[in-house]
Design a protein around this motif. Structure first.
Motif, PDB file in Angstrom:
ATOM      1  N   GLU A  16       5.886   6.371 -15.721  1.00  0.00           N
ATOM      2  CA  GLU A  16       5.461   5.277 -16.297  1.00  0.00           C
ATOM      3  C   GLU A  16       6.548   4.211 -16.581  1.00  0.00           C
ATOM      4  O   GLU A  16       6.493   3.020 -16.424  1.00  0.00           O
ATOM      5  N   LYS A  17       7.693   4.757 -16.985  1.00  0.00           N
ATOM      6  CA  LYS A  17       9.076   3.833 -17.144  1.00  0.00           C
ATOM      7  C   LYS A  17       9.353   3.357 -15.709  1.00  0.00           C
ATOM      8  O   LYS A  17       9.987   2.137 -15.757  1.00  0.00           O
ATOM      9  N   LEU A  18       9.321   4.144 -14.819  1.00  0.00           N
ATOM     10  CA  LEU A  18       9.729   3.703 -13.300  1.00  0.00           C
ATOM     11  C   LEU A  18       8.897   2.757 -12.986  1.00  0.00           C
ATOM     12  O   LEU A  18       9.506   1.522 -12.470  1.00  0.00           O
ATOM     13  N   TRP A  19       7.595   2.832 -13.293  1.00  0.00           N
ATOM     14  CA  TRP A  19       6.612   1.435 -12.488  1.00  0.00           C
ATOM     15  C   TRP A  19       6.898   0.211 -13.531  1.00  0.00           C
ATOM     16  O   TRP A  19       6.999  -0.818 -12.954  1.00  0.00           O
ATOM     17  N   THR A  20       7.236   0.305 -14.823  1.00  0.00           N
ATOM     18  CA  THR A  20       7.540  -0.719 -15.744  1.00  0.00           C
ATOM     19  C   THR A  20       8.947  -1.441 -15.040  1.00  0.00           C
ATOM     20  O   THR A  20       8.842  -2.720 -15.158  1.00  0.00           O
ATOM     21  N   LEU A  21       9.804  -0.679 -14.604  1.00  0.00           N
ATOM     22  CA  LEU A  21      11.076  -1.185 -14.577  1.00  0.00           C
ATOM     23  C   LEU A  21      10.987  -1.953 -13.005  1.00  0.00           C
ATOM     24  O   LEU A  21      11.291  -3.267 -12.751  1.00  0.00           O
ATOM     25  N   LEU A  22      10.054  -1.320 -12.183  1.00  0.00           N
ATOM     26  CA  LEU A  22       9.838  -1.870 -10.959  1.00  0.00           C
ATOM     27  C   LEU A  22       9.065  -3.202 -11.110  1.00  0.00           C
ATOM     28  O   LEU A  22       9.198  -4.248 -10.236  1.00  0.00           O
ATOM     29  N   LYS A  23       8.182  -3.499 -11.759  1.00  0.00           N
ATOM     30  CA  LYS A  23       7.330  -4.273 -12.275  1.00  0.00           C
ATOM     31  C   LYS A  23       8.366  -5.451 -12.698  1.00  0.00           C
ATOM     32  O   LYS A  23       8.470  -6.671 -12.330  1.00  0.00           O
ATOM     33  N   ASN A  24       9.308  -5.081 -13.554  1.00  0.00           N
ATOM     34  CA  ASN A  24      10.072  -6.234 -14.019  1.00  0.00           C
ATOM     35  C   ASN A  24      11.095  -6.635 -13.134  1.00  0.00           C
ATOM     36  O   ASN A  24      11.644  -7.872 -13.521  1.00  0.00           O
ATOM     37  N   MET A  25      11.364  -5.867 -12.259  1.00  0.00           N
ATOM     38  CA  MET A  25      12.455  -6.275 -10.938  1.00  0.00           C
ATOM     39  C   MET A  25      11.755  -6.917  -9.777  1.00  0.00           C
ATOM     40  O   MET A  25      12.427  -7.196  -8.848  1.00  0.00           O
ATOM     41  N   ASN A  26      10.425  -7.094  -9.992  1.00  0.00           N
ATOM     42  CA  ASN A  26       9.623  -8.062  -8.840  1.00  0.00           C
ATOM     43  C   ASN A  26       9.454  -7.050  -7.580  1.00  0.00           C
ATOM     44  O   ASN A  26       9.587  -7.651  -6.596  1.00  0.00           O
ATOM     45  N   LEU A  39       6.206  -5.510  -0.404  1.00  0.00           N
ATOM     46  CA  LEU A  39       7.003  -5.498   0.623  1.00  0.00           C
ATOM     47  C   LEU A  39       8.576  -5.355   0.578  1.00  0.00           C
ATOM     48  O   LEU A  39       9.167  -4.673   1.198  1.00  0.00           O
ATOM     49  N   ALA A  40       8.900  -6.095  -0.403  1.00  0.00           N
ATOM     50  CA  ALA A  40      10.485  -6.093  -0.457  1.00  0.00           C
ATOM     51  C   ALA A  40      10.946  -4.890  -1.125  1.00  0.00           C
ATOM     52  O   ALA A  40      12.136  -4.349  -0.574  1.00  0.00           O
ATOM     53  N   ALA A  41      10.289  -4.301  -1.911  1.00  0.00           N
ATOM     54  CA  ALA A  41      10.618  -2.934  -2.383  1.00  0.00           C
ATOM     55  C   ALA A  41      10.724  -1.766  -1.076  1.00  0.00           C
ATOM     56  O   ALA A  41      11.662  -1.180  -0.889  1.00  0.00           O
ATOM     57  N   VAL A  42       9.611  -1.798  -0.344  1.00  0.00           N
ATOM     58  CA  VAL A  42       9.637  -1.053   1.124  1.00  0.00           C
ATOM     59  C   VAL A  42      10.845  -1.413   1.792  1.00  0.00           C
ATOM     60  O   VAL A  42      11.431  -0.429   2.348  1.00  0.00           O
ATOM     61  N   LEU A  43      11.072  -2.505   2.211  1.00  0.00           N
ATOM     62  CA  LEU A  43      12.042  -2.975   3.187  1.00  0.00           C
ATOM     63  C   LEU A  43      13.377  -2.477   2.514  1.00  0.00           C
ATOM     64  O   LEU A  43      14.505  -2.040   3.042  1.00  0.00           O
ATOM     65  N   LEU A  44      13.642  -2.566   1.217  1.00  0.00           N
ATOM     66  CA  LEU A  44      14.995  -2.566   0.541  1.00  0.00           C
ATOM     67  C   LEU A  44      15.132  -1.152   0.127  1.00  0.00           C
ATOM     68  O   LEU A  44      16.489  -0.630   0.373  1.00  0.00           O
ATOM     69  N   PHE A  45      14.127  -0.270  -0.266  1.00  0.00           N
ATOM     70  CA  PHE A  45      14.431   1.087  -1.147  1.00  0.00           C
ATOM     71  C   PHE A  45      13.603   2.057  -0.572  1.00  0.00           C
ATOM     72  O   PHE A  45      13.651   3.161  -1.151  1.00  0.00           O
ATOM     73  N   SER A  46      12.604   1.825   0.408  1.00  0.00           N
ATOM     74  CA  SER A  46      12.177   2.897   0.859  1.00  0.00           C
ATOM     75  C   SER A  46      12.987   3.811   2.058  1.00  0.00           C
ATOM     76  O   SER A  46      13.604   3.324   2.787  1.00  0.00           O
ATOM     77  N   GLU A  47      12.657   5.112   1.919  1.00  0.00           N
ATOM     78  CA  GLU A  47      13.549   5.915   2.814  1.00  0.00           C
ATOM     79  C   GLU A  47      13.021   5.552   4.472  1.00  0.00           C
ATOM     80  O   GLU A  47      14.102   5.583   5.131  1.00  0.00           O
ATOM     81  N   ARG A  48      11.891   5.386   4.475  1.00  0.00           N
ATOM     82  CA  ARG A  48      11.376   5.208   5.974  1.00  0.00           C
ATOM     83  C   ARG A  48      10.464   4.156   5.988  1.00  0.00           C
ATOM     84  O   ARG A  48       9.048   4.455   6.019  1.00  0.00           O
ATOM     85  N   PRO A  49      10.793   2.911   5.830  1.00  0.00           N
ATOM     86  CA  PRO A  49      10.080   1.656   5.818  1.00  0.00           C
ATOM     87  C   PRO A  49       9.250   1.588   7.015  1.00  0.00           C
ATOM     88  O   PRO A  49       8.050   1.138   7.011  1.00  0.00           O
ATOM     89  N   GLU A  50       9.530   2.122   8.211  1.00  0.00           N
ATOM     90  CA  GLU A  50       8.909   1.951   9.448  1.00  0.00           C
ATOM     91  C   GLU A  50       7.833   2.665   9.439  1.00  0.00           C
ATOM     92  O   GLU A  50       6.865   2.752  10.303  1.00  0.00           O
ATOM     93  N   LYS A 104       0.762  -1.318   0.038  1.00  0.00           N
ATOM     94  CA  LYS A 104      -0.096  -0.052   0.038  1.00  0.00           C
ATOM     95  C   LYS A 104       0.897   1.190  -0.039  1.00  0.00           C
ATOM     96  O   LYS A 104       0.703   2.223   0.795  1.00  0.00           O
ATOM     97  N   ALA A 105       1.931   1.253  -0.957  1.00  0.00           N
ATOM     98  CA  ALA A 105       2.825   2.380  -0.905  1.00  0.00           C
ATOM     99  C   ALA A 105       3.049   2.768  -2.377  1.00  0.00           C
ATOM    100  O   ALA A 105       3.239   1.812  -3.057  1.00  0.00           O
ATOM    101  N   GLY A 106       3.191   3.882  -2.767  1.00  0.00           N
ATOM    102  CA  GLY A 106       3.575   4.317  -4.036  1.00  0.00           C
ATOM    103  C   GLY A 106       5.146   4.934  -4.311  1.00  0.00           C
ATOM    104  O   GLY A 106       5.695   4.569  -3.440  1.00  0.00           O
ATOM    105  N   LEU A 107       5.171   5.404  -5.472  1.00  0.00           N
ATOM    106  CA  LEU A 107       6.383   6.132  -5.650  1.00  0.00           C
ATOM    107  C   LEU A 107       6.929   6.929  -4.816  1.00  0.00           C
ATOM    108  O   LEU A 107       8.234   7.185  -4.626  1.00  0.00           O
ATOM    109  N   GLU A 108       6.035   7.694  -4.036  1.00  0.00           N
ATOM    110  CA  GLU A 108       6.493   8.694  -3.142  1.00  0.00           C
ATOM    111  C   GLU A 108       7.195   7.833  -1.968  1.00  0.00           C
ATOM    112  O   GLU A 108       8.141   8.677  -1.300  1.00  0.00           O
ATOM    113  N   ALA A 109       6.974   6.774  -1.523  1.00  0.00           N
ATOM    114  CA  ALA A 109       7.821   6.057  -0.553  1.00  0.00           C
ATOM    115  C   ALA A 109       9.154   5.683  -1.014  1.00  0.00           C
ATOM    116  O   ALA A 109      10.023   5.118  -0.182  1.00  0.00           O
ATOM    117  N   LEU A 110       9.464   5.486  -2.185  1.00  0.00           N
ATOM    118  CA  LEU A 110      10.617   4.979  -2.946  1.00  0.00           C
ATOM    119  C   LEU A 110      11.622   6.142  -2.458  1.00  0.00           C
ATOM    120  O   LEU A 110      11.645   7.405  -2.830  1.00  0.00           O
TER     121      LEU A 110
END
Length: 413
Positions: free
Chosen positions: A180-190, A200-211, A152-158
């Motif tokens: 659009e290109k960023l979402w495509t890349l993120l989907k391709n990278m699972n 969840l993996a994206a939030v834990l690895l690449f979110s500025e404030r996962p907590e 439940k997080a969008g690009l603003e959390a990245l």
């Protein structure tokens, strides 16, 4: 099975692997028992045994009817159908006990005819009511994994700077210049779902404030005086949050600053080495962060005592994995996306199943506790008591001095 073996089994009473039935008349009730066993660890239903454990038996004339009821329940009242195995045990003239063996399910979750999911709960059974339990059943059947669930997080959390540096270092590509290109890349990278949410993996690895998104997935560390937990007294305490790499670095630093230092044969002015090799905690902390159960809403906890260090991870060992198996290097991937990115250098992850073995090679005095009831996995690293460390240090220095004297005498000849 012989009658004597049956009596031994019955004498143990009902538990999560054994159920007694004096008779069978209702296919729906039998199906519910079969579903509970299939969704848990499998088990046996003994037909012809009363609830009190008395061997009452089934007349030979009833065997055909009961076997037909078992077949109907397994094939028509359970989704997906299961394949129980039956065995007739002669207990008296014209009387048998029917032993029905239900294997641990390979296609979980199983439902009864009314769509209810049952689990064993001790000798009884219970309905699955929570989304968390349902997700865990699907995870066990490899139908999805927790690290791939939408967060439940969008690009603003990245954290775009962190993600940009990762793309450049690992793939030598630039951060896309459009959403659009960023979402495509993120989907391709699972790292994102089809409906454009970070997983969840994206939030834990690449979110500025996962907590801020998943506040429960942090590490809480405490250094207690003595060897027991205190309600209010502690020597050091800190919570660690942020991207997974930062959580790892901070957690490791906390452990290392609370280890004793030993001279290990070096001069008294040398800074000394940690009493336990740091690589032990590198391996154990990575293992905890990567393989914990992210369907359990709880933090990893690190407790440091005078005689031991405990790392407590939410979630017991998955499937049929045991402590004995992980000691031998066996492993099951619970969070495949996190594992795949850890291998790309985000964490010092050196390969599936190798971390525990490497930690044991460096420090054999490590215990593992798989608490299936409490849904926890605890690693306990035993510390040498301070007197032993001093004795070891003195003996090493004495050995070094003797060696130096011998060396000096030899060179003078």
């Amino acid at each position: 099975m012989k009658k004597s073996e049956l009596k031994t089994i019955v004498a143990r009473g009902e538990d999560s692997l054994l159920q007694f039935k004096a008779d069978l008349r209702n296919a729906d009730k039998l199906a519910a028992e079969m579903v509970a066993f299939s969704n848990s660890e499998g088990g046996h239903i003994l037909i012809g045994i009363s609830d009190q454990g008395e061997i009452v038996g089934i007349p030979n004339s009833e065997i055909g009817r009961i076997n037909q009821l078992i077949s109907n329940a397994a094939s028509q009242h359970v989704r997906s159908p299961i394949s129980p195995v039956t065995e007739n045990v002669l207990v008296a003239k014209g009387q048998v006990v029917i032993v029905v063996t239900i294997p641990k399910g390979m296609d979980k979750p199983y439902f009864d005819r009314n769509g209810v999911i049952w689990l064993k709960n001790g000798a009884d059974k219970r309905r699955v009511n929570s989304k968390e339990e349902l997700r865990r059943l699907f995870q066990m059947s490899n139908q999805f994994h927790a690290d791939g669930l939408p967060a439940k997080a969008g690009l603003e959390a990245l954290d775009k700077l962190l993600f940009r540096d990762f793309l450049k270092d690992v793939y030598n590509i630039d951060l896309p210049d459009s959403q659009e290109k960023l979402w495509t890349l993120l989907k391709n990278m699972n790292l994102a779902t089809d409906d454009e949410q970070l997983n969840l993996a994206a939030v834990l690895l690449f979110s500025e404030r996962p907590e801020w998104i998943k506040p429960q997935f942090i590490v809480k560390a405490v250094r207690y005086p003595g060897n027991t937990i205190h309600a209010t007294e502690y020597l050091d305490s800190e919570d660690f949050d942020g991207p997974l790499q930062k959580v790892f670095d901070d957690s490791l630093a906390f452990v290392l600053r609370n280890l004793r230092k030993v001279q290990a044969g070096r001069g008294v002015n040398a800074p000394g080495s940690p009493e336990i090799p740091p690589v032990v905690f590198e391996e154990l902390l990575v293992n905890s962060l990567i393989h914990r159960d992210y369907l359990v809403s709880a933090p990893i906890r690190i407790f440091i005592f005078d005689n031991r260090i405990e790392i407590i991870s939410p979630g017991h060992l998955p499937d049929n994995l045991t402590v004995e198996k992980i000691r031998l290097g066996n492993s099951i991937i619970r969070n495949p996306i996190l594992v795949s990115y850890a291998t790309k250098g985000l964490l010092p992850y050196r390969g599936l199943g190798s971390g525990i073995k490497r930690a044991l090679e460096e420090w054999p005095d490590i215990d593992f506790t798989d608490d299936r009831d409490g849904c926890l996995f605890t690693v306990t690293v035993q510390r040498k008591i301070e007197e032993k460390l001093k004795t070891t240090d003195i003996s090493q220095r004495t050995s070094g001095e003797s060696s130096g004297e011998s060396s000096g005498k030899s060179s003078g000849k």
